[in-house]
Write a protein that holds these residues in place. Sequence first.
Motif, short mmCIF file in Angstrom:
data_model
loop_
_atom_site.label_atom_id
_atom_site.label_comp_id
_atom_site.label_asym_id
_atom_site.label_seq_id
_atom_site.Cartn_x
_atom_site.Cartn_y
_atom_site.Cartn_z
N ASP A 281 0.82 -1.20 0.00
CA ASP A 281 0.00 0.00 0.00
C ASP A 281 0.86 1.26 0.00
OD1 ASP A 281 -1.73 -2.11 0.76
OD2 ASP A 281 -3.06 -0.71 1.76
N ASP A 303 -3.42 -0.82 -2.62
CA ASP A 303 -4.12 0.46 -2.65
C ASP A 303 -3.13 1.61 -2.71
OD1 ASP A 303 -6.87 -0.48 -2.38
OD2 ASP A 303 -6.32 -1.04 -0.35
N ALA A 306 -5.45 4.02 1.17
CA ALA A 306 -6.48 3.21 1.82
C ALA A 306 -6.84 3.88 3.15
CB ALA A 306 -6.03 1.78 2.04
N THR A 326 -1.93 0.97 -9.08
CA THR A 326 -2.41 0.65 -7.74
C THR A 326 -3.76 -0.07 -7.79
OG1 THR A 326 -3.69 2.68 -7.36
CG2 THR A 326 -1.31 2.80 -6.98
N HIS A 327 -4.27 -0.40 -6.61
CA HIS A 327 -5.61 -0.98 -6.49
C HIS A 327 -6.69 0.08 -6.29
CE1 HIS A 327 -4.07 -5.25 -5.19
NE2 HIS A 327 -3.45 -4.78 -6.27
N SER A 330 -8.87 4.41 -2.20
CA SER A 330 -9.80 3.50 -1.52
C SER A 330 -10.15 3.94 -0.11
CB SER A 330 -9.17 2.10 -1.45
OG SER A 330 -8.79 1.64 -2.72
N ARG A 366 -12.80 3.51 -5.19
CA ARG A 366 -13.08 2.24 -4.51
C ARG A 366 -13.43 2.43 -3.03
NH1 ARG A 366 -8.79 -2.76 -3.64
NH2 ARG A 366 -10.24 -4.47 -3.98
#
Length: 498
Positions: A281, A303, A306, A326-327, A330, A366
Motif C-alpha cells: 500500500d 491500494d 487506503a 495501484t488498487h 480507496s 473504490r
Amino acid sequence: MSPRTARRIRVIGIWSLGPAVVLATAATYLLGTPASAAPARAGAAKAAPVLATGDSRSVSEPSVPSTVCATVPAQLTISGRTFSSSQESNPPDTSRIQQKLDSCTGSSGTVAVKLVTSGSANAFLSGPLTVHAGEVLLIDSGATLYGSRNPATYQVSGKPTCGTLAGSEGGCKALIQVSGANAGIEGVQNASGHQGTIDGRGDTAILGGSTTWWQLADQAKAQGLNQQNPRLVEADSSNDFTMYHVNLVDSPNFHVVYKGGNGFTAWGVRIKTPANARNTDGIDPSGATNVTIADSFIQDGDDGIAVKGGSAASNMTIRDDYFWGTHGISIGSETNGGVRNILFENDTLNGVDSSGITSSSDNGIRIKSSPSNGGVVTQVSYLNTCLSGMKAPIVLDTRYSGGSGSSIPSFTDIVINGVLAKSSSSSATSVLNGYNSSHPLGVTLENVRLDVSKSTAEYAQVQTYVSSLMPSGTGVTVTGISGSGSVPSCTFPGYPAL
C-alpha cells in the motif's frame, strides 16, 4: 464548480430494467448528451447528499525545519543495491542515526536530524529507527537510506519470526517508527527536482536465503498465511506529522501507515514500487482525523490510498495526486469504527505502472468492506477524477472478499462528480453493491463518462446527472436530478524522475 449550461426538456415515462422498474417523473434530459447518459431514470425524490469538506485544518505546502540539530554524514557507497555481508548482517548506520535522534529529543521547537552525502559516499544502511516528538528525519538530495535485509534487526519480541510465514501478523518492526507530536520524515529537493530517498529493498533477497520480501508475500497468499515483512514508515498517535519531498521506494510491505493521530500532511511524496509487489500500500491513514495528502506521486502493488476505519476516521483530503498501477484510491476494508467526511479531488489514476505492469486489482474509485469489519461510511466525495486503463472504474462494494459476520457495512452520501475513464479493459465493470434493502448504497453520479459502462449492482439508491453509468439490479432505483459541474479534461503524465 459552475453549473453546466444546457437546454432541457421534461420527460415522463417508464423504463423496465430487469428486476428494477422505476418511474421517471419530470426527469431532466440534457440535449446533445450521449444516449447512455440520459434520460435519468427516477424513483422517489431523495434528499440532497452531504458533500465532503475534508481536512478541517487550513493546509499549505510544508517547509523543512530551519534548525538542524545534528548532521549525519554518509560513510558508505553502494553497488547493485547491496552491501558487504558484514554490513548487511549488522547495519552500521542504525546506531549512528539513532544516537543523533535520541540526543535531539526535547529540543526547543521542531528540529532536523539531517542525513547528508560526503564526497562519493551517499548511502546509509540501517535497521529500525525511532523518530521522536519534535524531530524531523531529513534526507538530503542525493542521499539514500537503505533498509536492512537482515530480518533479525526488525524482530518484535513474542511475535512470529520476521522474514517467515505464519498464521498471525506483527513479527516485524517498521524501518522508521514515529512517536510523538510535530514529527516528520522529509527530504531536500534540489533544483532538478530530485529529493532524498528511503529504499526498503523489497526486491532483494532476505539475508540468509534467496527469497525476496515480495516473493515471501506471494508465498503467503498461495499458502493462506501471513508474511512477516517490515513496513517502511509507521506513525502511531503522532499529531501533526509531516512527510514532505521524500522518495519511498520498494517497500517490503506498506509504505506509510498513519494510525490514530490528529493532523497528518503528506506533500510531494513520491512512492515507487512495482504494481505486482503484493501488499505494498502507498499511504494508509487509519483511525485518524484531519489528514491531507497532496501533490504526491504514488505507484505500488496494492491500494494507492487506503483510508481505514477500524476506529473512527474523519476529515481527510486527498487531492492533486497521481497514481500508477495501484488498487485504487480507496476506503476500507476496515470501516467498523466509522468513516466520515473524506474528500478526493483532482486525482489521476493509471492502471499500468511506469514499467508497463498492469495492476492485479485494477480499480479506480473504490470503497470496500464486508460484514466481518463493516460500519458506516458517509459523506464521501470523489470530485474530478481521471482514470486510464481500468478494469473496474468505480467499485462501491459492501461484500468485499466474501467476508462474513454481524458488522454490516452502510455506505451513504457518496458523491462521484466528474469522472473520465479512457482506455478501459473491454470487460471493465463497475460495482455498486449495497448490503440489503435495510442497508442500501446511497450514491450520486454526476458528470460520469466511462468508455466502458458495464456494471453490476444491487440494493442501491442512485441519483444521476449526465452519467454514462446507469446501474440496474435487484433493489436498485435510479433518480434523475438537476446537477452541476462537468466531465473533467484529463492528461496522464509519466512518472517523474526520482
